[in-house]
Design an enzyme around this catalytic site. Structure first.
Site, PDB file in Angstrom:
ATOM      1  N   CYS A  23       0.836  -1.219   0.000  1.00 17.86           N
ATOM      2  CA  CYS A  23       0.000   0.000   0.000  1.00 17.86           C
ATOM      3  C   CYS A  23       0.861   1.257   0.000  1.00 17.86           C
ATOM      4  O   CYS A  23       0.514   2.257  -0.638  1.00 17.86           O
ATOM      5  CB  CYS A  23      -0.926   0.013   1.217  1.00 17.86           C
ATOM      6  SG  CYS A  23      -2.081  -1.357   1.240  1.00 17.86           S
ATOM      7  N   ARG A  41      -7.996  -4.369  -3.115  1.00 13.73           N
ATOM      8  CA  ARG A  41      -7.511  -3.207  -3.895  1.00 13.73           C
ATOM      9  C   ARG A  41      -8.479  -2.945  -5.057  1.00 13.73           C
ATOM     10  O   ARG A  41      -8.329  -3.521  -6.134  1.00 13.73           O
ATOM     11  CB  ARG A  41      -6.100  -3.467  -4.423  1.00 13.73           C
ATOM     12  CG  ARG A  41      -5.094  -3.709  -3.326  1.00 13.73           C
ATOM     13  CD  ARG A  41      -3.692  -3.973  -3.848  1.00 13.73           C
ATOM     14  NE  ARG A  41      -2.902  -4.578  -2.793  1.00 13.73           N
ATOM     15  CZ  ARG A  41      -2.339  -3.914  -1.785  1.00 13.73           C
ATOM     16  NH1 ARG A  41      -2.440  -2.605  -1.720  1.00 13.73           N
ATOM     17  NH2 ARG A  41      -1.656  -4.565  -0.860  1.00 13.73           N
TER      18      ARG A  41
HETATM   19  C1  BEZ Z   1       0.515  -4.610   1.840  1.00 12.93           C
HETATM   20  O1  BEZ Z   1       1.715  -4.883   1.825  1.00 12.93           O
HETATM   21  O2  BEZ Z   1       0.098  -3.528   1.456  1.00 12.93           O
HETATM   22  C2  BEZ Z   1      -0.463  -5.648   2.283  1.00 12.93           C
HETATM   23  C3  BEZ Z   1      -0.180  -6.964   2.031  1.00 12.93           C
HETATM   24  C4  BEZ Z   1      -1.089  -7.940   2.464  1.00 12.93           C
HETATM   25  C5  BEZ Z   1      -2.241  -7.587   3.119  1.00 12.93           C
HETATM   26  C6  BEZ Z   1      -2.509  -6.237   3.336  1.00 12.93           C
HETATM   27  C7  BEZ Z   1      -1.632  -5.276   2.915  1.00 12.93           C
END
Ligand code: BEZ
Length: 220
Positions: free
Chosen positions: A51, A128
């Site tokens: 993110c 997402r």
């Molecule tokens: C992230 O790295 O943004 C992420 C990865 C897995 C679950 C939620 C966020």
């Protein structure tokens, strides 16, 4: 028994559901942005690595989007205080200011309204999603990615430019189209028009598949 997700997902071509939400830039309503395109995107959680890379990448395309009358709007099931702390950290560590509002959807109101929670991935975090909403609040495209794959900003830009180009020029865009490429002329709808198609100066592949250059391609 496995619990089924009963959410009703908004559909392309329908009016996007309106909402009021608290954000890092104050309280907003989606309908306040009528007259602009809105790209509403969700991310799973603040202070997570993928993110963070996405937020930096969204910030970097913000100027391109602004030129095209597009407002970015982020969202996650975190508080506005968490967003503020995370955005401050992004500025401090990566030198990038996040120029768009980020919704604190702690009660999941907006996430549920838009079908951003896909229980197979998580029941507590949004996946997402990217919703492309036009000036009349019509939902024009949706893109969904899972938790572990970051989105491609070139595709997000390409898609908004394709949507706007199609609207402005009343055309469609072929596979792998990029701004500046030829576009597809709408197929004729009568036998007479089909007969004439080869004489109209288009790149003629068949009566139903013709392409043309845009005299004023709508990209900057
Ligand atoms: C992230 O790295 O943004 C992420 C990865 C897995 C679950 C939620 C966020």
């Amino acid at each position: 028994m496995e619990e089924k997700c009963e959410q009703i997902f908004p559909k392309i071509g329908e009016t996007a559901p309106d909402f009021e939400a608290v954000t890092t830039q104050g309280t907003i309503r989606l309908s306040d942005f009528k007259g602009k395109w809105v790209i509403l995107f969700s991310h799973p959680a603040d202070f997570t690595p993928v993110c963070t890379t996405e937020f930096v990448a969204f910030a970097k395309i913000n100027d391109e989007l602004k030129k095209r009358n597009v407002q970015l709007m982020g969202l996650s099931i975190d508080s506005v205080y968490s967003h503020i702390a995370w955005l401050r950290r992004i500025k401090e560590k990566l030198g990038v200011e996040i120029p768009f509002p980020v919704i604190g959807d702690i009660d999941m109101k907006v996430a549920k309204l838009f079908g951003m929670i896909h229980a197979g991935e998580s029941t507590t975090a949004a996946i997402r999603c990217v919703f492309f909403i036009d000036q009349d609040m019509i939902l024009r495209a949706m893109v969904y990615y899972p938790l572990n794959v970051g989105r491609n900003m070139e595709e997000i830009l390409r898609l908004i430019i394709a949507l706007q180009t199609a609207d402005i020029h009343k055309v469609a865009t072929p596979a792998n189209w990029r701004p500046g490429d030829k576009v597809i002329v709408p197929p004729p709808s009568t036998m007479e028009a089909a007969e004439k198609r080869s004489t109209e100066g288009f790149e003629y592949i068949d009566w139903f598949l013709c392409k043309k250059e845009l005299a004023t391609p709508d990209y900057v």
